[in-house]
Scaffold this motif. Structure first.
Motif, mmCIF file in Angstrom:
data_model
loop_
_atom_site.group_PDB
_atom_site.id
_atom_site.type_symbol
_atom_site.label_atom_id
_atom_site.label_comp_id
_atom_site.label_asym_id
_atom_site.label_seq_id
_atom_site.Cartn_x
_atom_site.Cartn_y
_atom_site.Cartn_z
ATOM 1 N N SER A 1 -15.121 -18.055 -0.641
ATOM 2 C CA SER A 1 -15.863 -16.818 -0.856
ATOM 3 C C SER A 1 -14.951 -15.787 -1.511
ATOM 4 C CB SER A 1 -16.392 -16.264 0.475
ATOM 5 O OG SER A 1 -16.796 -14.914 0.329
ATOM 6 N N LYS A 2 -15.366 -15.295 -2.686
ATOM 7 C CA LYS A 2 -14.562 -14.295 -3.386
ATOM 8 C C LYS A 2 -14.459 -13.012 -2.562
ATOM 9 C CE LYS A 2 -12.482 -12.660 -7.133
ATOM 10 N NZ LYS A 2 -12.439 -11.227 -6.876
ATOM 11 N N ALA A 3 -15.548 -12.615 -1.928
ATOM 12 C CA ALA A 3 -15.527 -11.390 -1.119
ATOM 13 C C ALA A 3 -14.555 -11.527 0.046
ATOM 14 C CB ALA A 3 -16.921 -11.071 -0.610
ATOM 15 N N ALA A 4 -14.551 -12.693 0.693
ATOM 16 C CA ALA A 4 -13.616 -12.935 1.793
ATOM 17 C C ALA A 4 -12.188 -12.953 1.275
ATOM 18 C CB ALA A 4 -13.948 -14.251 2.477
ATOM 19 N N ASN A 5 -11.994 -13.640 0.159
ATOM 20 C CA ASN A 5 -10.660 -13.755 -0.410
ATOM 21 C C ASN A 5 -10.091 -12.396 -0.803
ATOM 22 O OD1 ASN A 5 -8.714 -14.271 -2.886
ATOM 23 N ND2 ASN A 5 -8.843 -16.202 -1.772
ATOM 24 N N ASP A 6 -10.964 -11.531 -1.288
ATOM 25 C CA ASP A 6 -10.511 -10.191 -1.700
ATOM 26 C C ASP A 6 -9.861 -9.436 -0.544
ATOM 27 O OD1 ASP A 6 -11.317 -10.543 -4.297
ATOM 28 O OD2 ASP A 6 -13.224 -9.471 -4.069
ATOM 29 N N THR A 7 -10.370 -9.641 0.666
ATOM 30 C CA THR A 7 -9.789 -8.926 1.815
ATOM 31 C C THR A 7 -8.360 -9.383 2.068
ATOM 32 O OG1 THR A 7 -10.593 -10.510 3.493
ATOM 33 C CG2 THR A 7 -12.080 -8.716 2.862
ATOM 34 N N ALA A 8 -8.113 -10.691 1.928
ATOM 35 C CA ALA A 8 -6.760 -11.218 2.125
ATOM 36 C C ALA A 8 -5.845 -10.812 0.977
ATOM 37 C CB ALA A 8 -6.807 -12.734 2.257
ATOM 38 N N ALA A 9 -6.366 -10.887 -0.249
ATOM 39 C CA ALA A 9 -5.561 -10.533 -1.420
ATOM 40 C C ALA A 9 -5.147 -9.071 -1.371
ATOM 41 C CB ALA A 9 -6.337 -10.832 -2.696
ATOM 42 N N GLU A 10 -6.081 -8.209 -0.990
ATOM 43 C CA GLU A 10 -5.766 -6.777 -0.932
ATOM 44 C C GLU A 10 -4.738 -6.480 0.158
ATOM 45 O OE1 GLU A 10 -6.318 -3.952 -2.680
ATOM 46 O OE2 GLU A 10 -6.948 -5.430 -4.167
ATOM 47 N N PHE A 11 -4.801 -7.221 1.241
ATOM 48 C CA PHE A 11 -3.804 -7.039 2.298
ATOM 49 C C PHE A 11 -2.403 -7.328 1.757
ATOM 50 C CE2 PHE A 11 -1.061 -9.005 5.487
ATOM 51 C CZ PHE A 11 -1.014 -8.010 6.444
ATOM 52 N N VAL A 12 -2.252 -8.447 1.043
ATOM 53 C CA VAL A 12 -0.937 -8.808 0.511
ATOM 54 C C VAL A 12 -0.521 -7.844 -0.596
ATOM 55 C CG1 VAL A 12 0.411 -10.615 -0.630
ATOM 56 C CG2 VAL A 12 -1.232 -11.231 1.163
ATOM 57 N N ARG A 13 -1.454 -7.434 -1.420
ATOM 58 C CA ARG A 13 -1.117 -6.438 -2.445
ATOM 59 C C ARG A 13 -0.575 -5.161 -1.814
ATOM 60 N NH1 ARG A 13 -6.769 -7.985 -5.009
ATOM 61 N NH2 ARG A 13 -6.108 -9.713 -6.353
ATOM 62 N N GLY A 14 -1.164 -4.771 -0.702
ATOM 63 C CA GLY A 14 -0.680 -3.590 0.002
ATOM 64 C C GLY A 14 0.735 -3.783 0.517
ATOM 65 N N LYS A 15 1.042 -4.985 0.978
ATOM 66 C CA LYS A 15 2.389 -5.277 1.460
ATOM 67 C C LYS A 15 3.405 -5.190 0.317
ATOM 68 C CE LYS A 15 1.841 -6.190 5.874
ATOM 69 N NZ LYS A 15 2.540 -5.402 6.910
ATOM 70 N N ILE A 16 3.021 -5.684 -0.858
ATOM 71 C CA ILE A 16 3.932 -5.612 -2.005
ATOM 72 C C ILE A 16 4.209 -4.160 -2.368
ATOM 73 C CG2 ILE A 16 4.238 -6.217 -4.443
ATOM 74 C CD1 ILE A 16 2.314 -8.599 -3.926
ATOM 75 N N ARG A 17 3.157 -3.369 -2.451
ATOM 76 C CA ARG A 17 3.311 -1.951 -2.834
ATOM 77 C C ARG A 17 4.136 -1.169 -1.821
ATOM 78 N NH1 ARG A 17 -2.678 -2.625 -4.361
ATOM 79 N NH2 ARG A 17 -2.621 -2.777 -6.649
ATOM 80 N N SER A 18 4.030 -1.533 -0.555
ATOM 81 C CA SER A 18 4.787 -0.807 0.462
ATOM 82 C C SER A 18 6.234 -1.283 0.558
ATOM 83 C CB SER A 18 4.109 -0.946 1.827
ATOM 84 O OG SER A 18 4.137 -2.292 2.270
ATOM 85 N N THR A 19 6.519 -2.455 0.018
ATOM 86 C CA THR A 19 7.876 -3.009 0.075
ATOM 87 C C THR A 19 8.710 -2.599 -1.128
ATOM 88 O OG1 THR A 19 7.099 -4.935 1.333
ATOM 89 C CG2 THR A 19 9.234 -5.137 0.231
ATOM 90 N N VAL A 20 8.112 -2.672 -2.314
ATOM 91 C CA VAL A 20 8.849 -2.383 -3.558
ATOM 92 C C VAL A 20 8.811 -0.875 -3.816
ATOM 93 C CG1 VAL A 20 9.023 -2.872 -6.021
ATOM 94 C CG2 VAL A 20 8.258 -4.662 -4.430
ATOM 95 N N LYS A 21 9.976 -0.270 -3.897
ATOM 96 C CA LYS A 21 10.061 1.190 -3.946
ATOM 97 C C LYS A 21 9.584 1.788 -5.267
ATOM 98 C CE LYS A 21 13.878 1.244 -0.633
ATOM 99 N NZ LYS A 21 15.328 1.517 -0.433
ATOM 100 N N ASP A 22 9.885 1.140 -6.363
ATOM 101 C CA ASP A 22 9.471 1.668 -7.664
ATOM 102 C C ASP A 22 8.010 1.296 -7.917
ATOM 103 O OD1 ASP A 22 9.885 2.807 -10.373
ATOM 104 O OD2 ASP A 22 9.530 0.722 -10.978
ATOM 105 N N PRO A 23 7.112 2.269 -8.035
ATOM 106 C CA PRO A 23 5.683 1.971 -8.189
ATOM 107 C C PRO A 23 5.367 1.110 -9.416
ATOM 108 C CG PRO A 23 6.000 4.285 -7.653
ATOM 109 C CD PRO A 23 7.358 3.733 -7.936
ATOM 110 N N ALA A 24 6.047 1.346 -10.529
ATOM 111 C CA ALA A 24 5.773 0.569 -11.739
ATOM 112 C C ALA A 24 6.165 -0.893 -11.545
ATOM 113 C CB ALA A 24 6.522 1.168 -12.925
ATOM 114 N N THR A 25 7.305 -1.122 -10.922
ATOM 115 C CA THR A 25 7.734 -2.495 -10.640
ATOM 116 C C THR A 25 6.779 -3.165 -9.661
ATOM 117 O OG1 THR A 25 10.049 -1.901 -11.010
ATOM 118 C CG2 THR A 25 9.628 -3.913 -9.777
ATOM 119 N N ALA A 26 6.376 -2.420 -8.651
ATOM 120 C CA ALA A 26 5.440 -2.969 -7.664
ATOM 121 C C ALA A 26 4.151 -3.424 -8.325
ATOM 122 C CB ALA A 26 5.151 -1.938 -6.583
#
Length: 560
Positions: free
Chosen positions: A309-334
């Motif tokens: 399910s794409k809708a279900a998958n989006d919830t997991a993908a967005e969670f990991v995307r959030g983890k990347i953005r919160s880990t990598v300090k430079d927003p452009a690199t993130a």
């Protein structure tokens, strides 16, 4: 199954020869001596057959022999990524870590070869050039690049799914004055990156593992990324003696449990909910728990519809995307590191230790090679459409011509000199991933159309070779000389594999699962993704139905 009532020669009637009176050198020739080749040798020797494994490398281990790059390790728990055929072997071997390093896995498979006295039938430094079916005599003729030749009743292709490294053909590579390496062809001796300006091209699994290690040594590290990949924390750790001991006391249970799971991996309770059945708060809590636990299978088991399910998958993908953005300090690199154009899990879901944190180091630069592609390799480094990077060392983490590449690298010819490469020109065609029509008595271990890379590889290897060995024993018991896949059964299986894949999110991503990383390779989703447990049940059902979908030739007169 259908029988073809053909005469059996005297030499072939006792199971020792071919169909035309020529006695072959061997009963079975095995191409490759990785996990599959070593276990194949064990199984055929148990049947009392003359078997020999031909290995291109100077040592055994396949993928784990060649991939010696810093940080290389398995992404399946060590206690699962190991043979199950011997209780004594399971009990005596202690894995030091949750996810084994390359060196530990290589030591393990060498221990297995020594423990079961398999080396005497393994021929190293022997690269197979061709395998041709001698139809009049019903035998396989296998030749090597140095001119050696072998004949055998059966040919078993244990060539591996990730065994043909792909070095991109960048213009100018031959002019580069520094050192360059490929992660899949790493030298024996350690490589010291201290004080060097290093460029890593590729951010798939091997790149994700090697980049944090190189970053600790290099004076400067430039990472050239074309496609951002999802990766999860491995949470690797040392395994205590008590933990190993507890697992060993229930090894039989865990092995049986693995046989009934989609990935051939035990210890992860099957999910009972769809992602959208939970509240956003409950979903977040579940994903957080999986993130902290580590491992890819555990994360994909958060909900039962993450890969459908794409809708279900989006919830997991967005969670990991959030983890990347919160880990990598430079927003452009993130943002460059955040995958945005495919579902999580549709490409290989990687595991890492400190990958995203590496990009916070002042000595590490991420280069967007998608918007500014690499134009050429120069004498002094890498040139893209927007700039030049001076480098002392290049590392290609560009992966493999996966699943079919090693087979296509051999000139394999079946009936009427049909070339396997020609037959598979528009995509691989197999029946159960075990055989391909027109190539009698040639078995493929974890071939396209089987779970292969979408399962615990050692589990999948054992299942395939147990099936193959039982099949060979059946032929000898019936005094039958030949078996091959029926063309119509093969077509139905290919259609089924495609239907199963199309019901998932896998085809929405370009990946090496489809050959998208190799220019000119047909875009076909190659693994069977209906689940290892379902696939195993199908294989067992085929046998119970007297090898439905196979043609058996050389039936004795009394059985006709």
């Amino acid at each position: 199954m259908r029988y073809v009532d053909e005469p059996v020669s005297k030499s072939g009637a006792d199971g020792a020869g071919g169909g035309g009176g020529v006695s072959p050198d061997l009963d079975v020739v095995i191409v490759g001596a990785g996990f599959a080749g070593v276990y194949a040798l064990y199984k055929f020797r148990k049947l009392g057959l003359r078997a020999r494994a031909l290995e291109a490398g100077s040592g055994i281990g396949g993928t784990w022999f060649w991939n010696r790059y810093p940080g290389a390790r398995c992404d399946v728990d060590s206690v699962e990524y190991s043979y199950s055929f011997s209780d004594a072997l399971q009990m005596e071997w202690d894995w030091p870590e949750r996810f084994s390093a390359q060196g530990d896995i290589l030591r393990y498979i060498n221990h297995v070869a020594d423990r079961f006295d398999l080396r005497r039938d393994i021929q190293l430094n022997t690269r197979v050039q061709s395998a041709t079916f001698d139809e009049p005599n019903g035998i396989w003729r296998v030749t090597t690049v140095d001119g050696q030749a072998y004949t055998a009743r059966f040919c078993v292709m244990a060539t591996g799914n990730l065994s043909l490294p792909r070095v991109p053909e960048f213009p100018g590579l031959d002019t580069f004055k520094g050192d360059w390496y490929h992660t899949g062809l790493w030298p024996d001796e350690p490589v010291d990156f201290t004080g060097r300006r290093v460029g890593v091209i590729g951010t798939g699994s091997s790149g994700i593992q090697v980049i944090p290690i190189i970053a600790k040594q290099a004076s400067e590290l430039f990472v050239f990324q074309r496609t951002a990949n999802f990766t999860l924390p491995a949470r690797n750790r040392a395994l205590s003696g008590d933990e190993l001991g507890q697992h060993k006391t229930r090894y039989g249970f865990w092995r049986a449990e693995a046989q009934n799971t989609p990935f051939g991996i035990a210890g992860h309770p099957a999910p009972t909910k769809n992602a959208l059945d939970d509240t956003p708060e409950d979903r977040l809590a579940r994903f957080e728990a999986k993130w902290k636990a580590g491992g890819s299978v555990s994360f994909l088991y958060a909900y039962k519809d993450l890969l459908t399910s794409k809708a279900a998958n989006d919830t997991a993908a967005e969670f990991v995307r959030g983890k990347i953005r919160s880990t990598v300090k430079d927003p452009a690199t993130a943002e460059l590191l955040v995958p945005k154009d495919y579902p999580i899990g549709a490409r290989r879901l990687c595991l890492d230790t400190g990958y995203y944190e590496t990009f916070n180091l002042p000595t590490v630069t991420l280069v967007d090679a998608k918007s500014a592609p690499i134009v050429e390799i120069t004498e002094t480094g890498v040139k893209t459409t927007t700039g030049a990077y001076a480098l002392d060392t290049l590392v290609f983490a560009t992966g493999f011509d996966a699943i079919t590449g090693a087979l296509a690298d051999i000139d394999i010819r079946g009936r009427d000199a049909l070339s396997l490469k020609q037959k598979w020109a528009h995509g691989p065609r197999t029946y159960l991933g075990l055989m391909t029509a027109g190539f009698p008595n040639m078995f493929i271990v974890t071939g396209p159309g089987s779970p292969s890379v979408k399962a615990n590889m050692v589990c999948a290897i054992e299942q395939h070779l147990n099936w193959i060995a039982d099949c060979v024993a059946m032929l000898d018991a019936r005094k039958s000389r030949m078996i091959e896949a029926d063309a119509q059964a093969e077509t139905r299986w290919v259609e089924h594999v495609n239907e199963v894949a199309d019901a998932t999110l896998y085809p929405l991503a370009e990946s090496w699962y489809t050959g998208a990383n190799v220019p000119g390779k047909p875009r076909v989703f190659m693994p069977y993704v209906g689940g290892y447990h379902r696939y195993r049940a199908i294989c067992e059902e085929v046998v119970r139905d007297d090898y439905r979908g196979f043609v058996i030739a050389g039936v004795p007169a009394i059985a006709a």
